[in-house]
Structure formats: structure tokens, C-alpha cells
Design an enzyme around this catalytic site. Sequence first.
Site, PDB file in Angstrom:
ATOM      1  N   ASP A 252       0.803  -1.232   0.000  1.00 27.55           N
ATOM      2  CA  ASP A 252       0.000   0.000   0.000  1.00 27.55           C
ATOM      3  C   ASP A 252       0.834   1.280   0.000  1.00 27.55           C
ATOM      4  O   ASP A 252       0.277   2.376   0.008  1.00 27.55           O
ATOM      5  CB  ASP A 252      -0.951   0.003   1.208  1.00 27.55           C
ATOM      6  CG  ASP A 252      -0.229  -0.183   2.532  1.00 27.55           C
ATOM      7  OD1 ASP A 252       0.909  -0.690   2.531  1.00 27.55           O
ATOM      8  OD2 ASP A 252      -0.815   0.175   3.573  1.00 27.55           O
ATOM      9  N   GLU A 335      11.454  -4.020  12.154  1.00 23.69           N
ATOM     10  CA  GLU A 335      12.613  -3.482  11.428  1.00 23.69           C
ATOM     11  C   GLU A 335      13.844  -3.505  12.313  1.00 23.69           C
ATOM     12  O   GLU A 335      14.933  -3.931  11.901  1.00 23.69           O
ATOM     13  CB  GLU A 335      12.349  -2.030  10.977  1.00 23.69           C
ATOM     14  CG  GLU A 335      11.125  -1.835  10.109  1.00 23.69           C
ATOM     15  CD  GLU A 335       9.863  -1.515  10.893  1.00 23.69           C
ATOM     16  OE1 GLU A 335       9.815  -1.808  12.105  1.00 23.69           O
ATOM     17  OE2 GLU A 335       8.916  -0.980  10.283  1.00 23.69           O
TER      18      GLU A 335
HETATM   19  C1  UGA Z   1       3.435  -0.708   9.381  1.00 23.93           C
HETATM   20  C2  UGA Z   1       4.788  -1.056   8.788  1.00 23.93           C
HETATM   21  O1  UGA Z   1       5.023  -0.278   7.635  1.00 23.93           O
HETATM   22  C3  UGA Z   1       4.782  -2.509   8.381  1.00 23.93           C
HETATM   23  O2  UGA Z   1       5.958  -2.813   7.717  1.00 23.93           O
HETATM   24  C4  UGA Z   1       4.625  -3.313   9.615  1.00 23.93           C
HETATM   25  O3  UGA Z   1       4.591  -4.676   9.280  1.00 23.93           O
HETATM   26  C5  UGA Z   1       3.328  -2.934  10.315  1.00 23.93           C
HETATM   27  O4  UGA Z   1       3.213  -1.508  10.507  1.00 23.93           O
HETATM   28  C6  UGA Z   1       3.309  -3.550  11.693  1.00 23.93           C
HETATM   29  O5  UGA Z   1       4.171  -3.208  12.473  1.00 23.93           O
HETATM   30  O6  UGA Z   1       2.427  -4.340  11.984  1.00 23.93           O
HETATM   31  P1  UGA Z   1       1.033  -0.480   8.270  1.00 23.93           P
HETATM   32  O7  UGA Z   1       0.909   0.429   7.118  1.00 23.93           O
HETATM   33  O8  UGA Z   1       0.598   0.021   9.599  1.00 23.93           O
HETATM   34  O9  UGA Z   1       2.526  -0.990   8.368  1.00 23.93           O
HETATM   35  O10 UGA Z   1       0.367  -1.909   8.048  1.00 23.93           O
HETATM   36  P2  UGA Z   1      -0.325  -2.510   6.770  1.00 23.93           P
HETATM   37  O11 UGA Z   1      -0.055  -1.728   5.550  1.00 23.93           O
HETATM   38  O12 UGA Z   1      -1.721  -2.814   7.129  1.00 23.93           O
HETATM   39  O13 UGA Z   1       0.422  -3.926   6.640  1.00 23.93           O
HETATM   40  C7  UGA Z   1       1.799  -4.024   6.289  1.00 23.93           C
HETATM   41  C8  UGA Z   1       1.945  -5.060   5.170  1.00 23.93           C
HETATM   42  O14 UGA Z   1       1.507  -6.328   5.649  1.00 23.93           O
HETATM   43  C9  UGA Z   1       1.129  -4.741   3.925  1.00 23.93           C
HETATM   44  O15 UGA Z   1       1.870  -5.021   2.782  1.00 23.93           O
HETATM   45  C10 UGA Z   1      -0.085  -5.653   4.047  1.00 23.93           C
HETATM   46  O16 UGA Z   1      -0.596  -6.058   2.796  1.00 23.93           O
HETATM   47  C11 UGA Z   1       0.475  -6.836   4.824  1.00 23.93           C
HETATM   48  N1  UGA Z   1      -0.509  -7.487   5.714  1.00 23.93           N
HETATM   49  C12 UGA Z   1      -1.299  -6.768   6.555  1.00 23.93           C
HETATM   50  C13 UGA Z   1      -0.645  -8.862   5.677  1.00 23.93           C
HETATM   51  O17 UGA Z   1       0.051  -9.526   4.900  1.00 23.93           O
HETATM   52  N2  UGA Z   1      -1.543  -9.484   6.505  1.00 23.93           N
HETATM   53  C14 UGA Z   1      -2.349  -8.779   7.351  1.00 23.93           C
HETATM   54  O18 UGA Z   1      -3.179  -9.402   8.066  1.00 23.93           O
HETATM   55  C15 UGA Z   1      -2.219  -7.396   7.374  1.00 23.93           C
HETATM   56 MN    MN Z   2       0.622   0.158   5.128  1.00 26.00          MN
END
Ligand code: UGA
Ligand code: MN
Length: 402
Positions: A252, A335
Amino acid sequence: MWRTWRALQRTEYIKCCGLSGMVALFRTVVGVSLVGGLLVVLLWTEHQVDVKTPAHIHFQAHARAIPEAAAPGTALDKAASQAGTRKSVQLQSPRGASNTPGDPHHNTTPLTPTTHAQAPAPAHNPQAPAQVVVKRERTGGSAAPTPATPTIYVITPTYRRPEQVAELTRLAQTLMLVPSLHWLVVEDAVAPTRRVLAFLDTCTVPHTYLLGTASRRYKGANKPRGVSNRNAGLKWLKVHAKEGVIYFADDDNTYDYRIFHEIRHTRQVSMFPVGLVTRLGVSSPIVSNGKLVGFYDGWVAGRKFPIDMAGFAVNVQFYLQRNAPMMPYNVGFEEDGFLKALKINPEDIEPLADNCTKILVWHTRTVKSLPALKMPDNDRVSKTNLHHLKSQIVFQLPHGIS
Ligand code: UGA
Ligand code: MN
């Protein structure tokens, strides 16, 4: 309508015609009733198409009709290796996309599956760590990486939601501009999402699809997101990559294609600013005289490396020399834990983007869309273009089905 009109004309006529007139009258009444009934049915059907119907019993049928698991014909080769509880299914494209260094225009030869098979339904073990379960790929073809253009391995976690394919589309459009790149699309799901596989079928970016299923205990609020996916990608790299650069690109975020040129020559670990992180608006290494002297980040929390996931890249050889660590399931500290495990000296970190003066990647967030309401099962759908659209959007499932 025409028949009805003729019938009414006949009604006028039989008024004065005795018994045969009565018979004809009876036939007419039956005819008019039938036509009327048909009209009511037609009008009701129109109504069903235009009105957004809430979830009801038809969802059950719909949910079965469009399973999320890949259907036969979506190209999953069963002839894959299987190690322990880990299943690995692979599809190799016989013709790869040409990816000549410096030439952003890839060959658009579609991925041609060598075999077709039903995707295995992997048993979900809540205790199991991230696993590579299904793999299929489009290779880089003749674009052998050269010392001048080391391959960039972009690891992208993704998961099923209404905006998933839209996010992947936007990211793919950027990656198409980058030569010598291999995209690891790693899905957090128990079985591949059919829409994602269909998207990848037309995607010209050299890629590999992996499953990186998060265990149930890592699902929900305040749980680390994307870790099982990234670890599945890292495991794949351990086997398939010898040199090049690793970059974690969430699906995203928004990437300026120039960030990939920046990171390509990372020697150990490179770092750079990321926009739209916390209320500070940016997270960045602080650079003085070309050296990293600290970090500017809205949430330091005792981290040695307070940096966003999109704000660093790692050399593959360096990663392997450091015993290829996995990312920890430690929310907020993914990270930091990963970078600390690489045992990098802060003075060796390479600041990029003109000494961290440019923002070339943004931590954007997409407003969540609700799953679509049911599309009715009638001719207006099955005999028109709507039928094709139906397979491309995410529908609300009945309670209890996810
Ligand atoms: C932030 C950080 O940028 C992420 O790298 C980190 O993993 C996350 O917080 C965390 O600490 O949990 P954020 O934008 O808040 O990310 O989270 P999302 O964009 O919802 O998810 C990060 C990535 O994981 C996305 O590429 C999303 O597609 C993926 N994701 C999310 C999954 O594969 N499974 C899930 O259930 C939720
Ligand atoms: Mn995100």
C-alpha cells in the site's frame, strides 16, 4: 404485450357469440393472467438488479460458486517438492519476460502454464511459522543480472481485502519501470486468492508468488503485519538468490521508481527517508558530512534503528553472510529486530537519496473499502459483462465464512 392486445380485441368480439364465445373468454382470461404473471416476474427481476440486496441465503451459494482457492486452470503445478509439513508448489514460465538492463519495456509474453492442477488446500496449523506453500513465477528470462545491474528482490506482503488487486496494480505499474528486478508477491492467506493469481497472469514484472500464511496468534489488533510474508520471501531468497539487493515493499505504499536505482548498489545496508510516517511527516536517518549520525522518527521507543520498513535495503550477500536472519514477530520492532540481527555497524550504513535529502517513498494508507454487496444470480448478470466483473471484486461473505 402484442398477444395480450390481440386477446383483448377477441374479448370484445366474443361478447356476442354464445357458448363458443364463453370458451374463448375463458382462454383469454387464462392468457391474460399468464402474461400478467410474467410481467410481474420480469419487473421483480429488474428490481433485484438495481437494488443493493443485503446478505441473505443466496450468499451461501455464491460463496461456494466463487471459492478463493485457485480453481483448475489457474496454473498451479502440483509436481512440486514437499518437505516435512511444508508444501511447495511451483509453476515456471517457459518464456520469461525480457528485462534488459536499462530498458524499462519488458516483453509482454503472457505467462504460459505448463500444467494445470487444483491448488492444494494446506492444513492450517496455528502454531506453524510462516511457510512457503505455493509458488509460481514468471522469470526474468534472458535478463541475466550483470555486476552493473544486480537484481533487486522486492518482497511485498499482501492479504485478501477489497483493495488488494488495486494496490498490487499500482505497485506493479511502478515496478515495470525498473530493470533487473524480481518481485516476490507473498500472500498471507491459507490458499492463494484467485484474483491475485489472475492479476499476476497479466503482470509483466518478473515475479514469484508465495504463500506466507500468518498463524492465528499473529492475527488481530496490535499484531505484527506482514511478517510471515516477509519471512517466506526471505526463505525463498536463501535458496534462490546469491547476490543482489533485498527491499521490503508493502503493497500500500507509494514508490518513486528512482528509489530502486538508488538501492541497487547497496553494499551492506542502505537507508533513506520515508514520507508520511507518524505526525512528524517523515522518518529519516540524520546525515552529517555524508555520515549517518542519528535518526529522525516520531516513535523511537528505545529502538537502535528507528526506521520504517520501507526505509532500508540490504545486500543479499551481506544478508547471507550474516546467517540470513528472519524478521521477528514483534509489533513495532520488526525493522529494528531484523536490522540488529544483521549486526551492522551504524557507521557502515549507506545513506541514499542524495544523503537523505529526498523523499522517494511514502508510507501511504488506503481507506478501507467494505466488501461489495451480492450480485444477483440472473440473466442480467450471467448473460452480460457483469458476469465477468463478478469474478474481479471481493464480495461480502455470510457470517462465519472468511
Ligand atoms: C506498518 C509497517 O510499515 C509494516 O511494515 C509493519 O509490518 C506494520 O506496521 C506492523 O508493524 O504491523 P502499516 O501500514 O501500519 O505498516 O500496516 P499494513 O499496511 O496494514 O500492513 C503491512 C503489510 O503487511 C502490507 O503489505 C499488508 O498487505 C500486509 N498485511 C497486513 C498482511 O500480509 N496481513 C495482514 O493481516 C495485514
Ligand atoms: Mn501500510
